[in-house]
Design an enzyme around this catalytic site. Structure first.
Site, PDB file in Angstrom:
ATOM      1  N   LYS A  77      69.381  37.335  26.462  1.00 48.05           N
ATOM      2  CA  LYS A  77      68.611  36.885  27.628  1.00 48.05           C
ATOM      3  C   LYS A  77      69.505  36.230  28.660  1.00 48.05           C
ATOM      4  O   LYS A  77      69.422  36.519  29.865  1.00 48.05           O
ATOM      5  CB  LYS A  77      67.520  35.916  27.164  1.00 48.05           C
ATOM      6  CG  LYS A  77      66.697  35.265  28.268  1.00 48.05           C
ATOM      7  CD  LYS A  77      67.122  33.812  28.548  1.00 48.05           C
ATOM      8  CE  LYS A  77      66.927  32.911  27.357  1.00 48.05           C
ATOM      9  NZ  LYS A  77      67.259  31.494  27.670  1.00 48.05           N
ATOM     10  N   LYS A  97      74.792  26.866  33.847  1.00 48.59           N
ATOM     11  CA  LYS A  97      74.596  27.214  32.442  1.00 48.59           C
ATOM     12  C   LYS A  97      74.724  28.715  32.217  1.00 48.59           C
ATOM     13  O   LYS A  97      75.338  29.166  31.243  1.00 48.59           O
ATOM     14  CB  LYS A  97      73.217  26.735  31.968  1.00 48.59           C
ATOM     15  CG  LYS A  97      72.851  27.181  30.544  1.00 48.59           C
ATOM     16  CD  LYS A  97      73.844  26.667  29.496  1.00 48.59           C
ATOM     17  CE  LYS A  97      73.596  27.279  28.112  1.00 48.59           C
ATOM     18  NZ  LYS A  97      72.328  26.891  27.521  1.00 48.59           N
TER      19      LYS A  97
END
Length: 299
Positions: free
Chosen positions: A239, A170
């Site tokens: 992030k 991911k």
């Protein structure tokens, strides 16, 4: 089979609705209780605490914001690992670093609990339509047990290997998202600066080798209409690219485009754009060059 779902924000709420619509019994917990009202009306059962939902459910899904939230929900004194029964399968749908996933997995294993890092890609539309891509790491036996449930949420579901594998995949996806977002923004702002019509330039790019899903998404859904409500927010991409850059550094790559993307998203956050869609990373570049990328008809 009782399903627990912790975290019912933009993505989580849509996943819960799909599970309910497919006949699953879903118990939900969210820090802000008001966010679960619509889900209760849809058939979900609200539970007052993480400890209660952990004790009562056979499968626990989490869809949270940040790695620190995941660590607290799983490893805190009132968290899942402390209260879930042996044999419980946990599915973490949050994007976190592989180290976070591995830390939780080790402690879950000590309690006889299965933990699957299962981050998703596809955004709110994918969550609503059940077309998410789901990248899974952890015990294959646990993955096979929950595959029917994951198939309600996603269209492409890949088991990638031991704990942390899903998180790594991911983050690599998010690395490309961040880099493509910055590259598309730079190109469109530069074109506007040199007097090119933004819509005409875009129409050329989208039928050329410079085309990308990110270019199309950002221009068509957000930038041209100057509508930056998320979608995937700047703070989350910031992030993710920061965590992804750590992977590239560990892999031995010294200089990489993700470093510039991380800086660009950090700059967007400093401009107060944290909660806007990731496409808003273009705004500081527009301000720097004194242009706005928009359709000519809006001039």
């Amino acid at each position: 089979m009782k399903i627990g779902f912790i975290g019912t924000g933009v993505m989580g709420s849509r996943m819960v609705k799909r599970l309910l619509d497919h006949g699953y019994q879903v118990h939900v917990y969210n820090r802000t209780k008001a966010k679960v009202k619509a889900l209760e009306e849809h058939g979900a059962m609200y539970v007052e605490s993480i400890s209660s939902i952990s004790l009562d459910c056979d499968i626990i899904c989490t869809c949270l914001s940040m790695p620190e939230d995941v660590l607290e929900v799983y490893l805190g004194n009132s968290g899942i690992i402390e209260h879930a029964r042996p044999g419980t399968i946990c599915i973490d749908l949050t994007s976190v670093g592989a180290d976070t996933s591995k830390t939780i997995s080790v402690q879950a294993c000590e309690k006889g609990i299965f933990y699957l890092d299962s981050p998703v890609s596809g955004g709110p539309e994918g969550a609503e339509n059940g077309t998410l891509t789901i990248m899974v790491g952890g015990e294959k036996q646990a993955f096979e047990k929950v595959l029917p449930l994951l198939s309600v949420l996603g269209e492409t579901i890949e088991y990638l290997g031991p704990s942390g594998s899903g998180s790594i995949a991911k983050l690599l996806n998010q690395y490309l998202v961040a880099v493509h977002s910055l590259a598309a923004s730079e190109v469109m702002v530069t074109g506007a600066t040199f007097g090119l019509d933004s819509e005409q330039l875009y129409n050329i790019l989208k039928v050329s080798y410079g085309d990308s899903r990110i270019l199309r998404r950002h221009m068509e859904q957000y930038v041209f209409d100057r509508q930056f409500q998320p979608g995937g927010a700047v703070k989350y991409v910031h992030k993710d690219v920061r965590l992804a850059n750590q992977l590239l550094h560990k892999a031995g790559i010294k200089q990489f485009t993700g470093q510039m993307a991380e800086q660009a998203f950090s700059n967007a956050a400093k401009h107060g754009l944290n909660d806007l869609d990731m496409s808003a990373v273009i705004v500081p570049l527009e301000e720097q060059c004194g242009v706005v990328v928009k359709k000519e008809a809006q001039n």
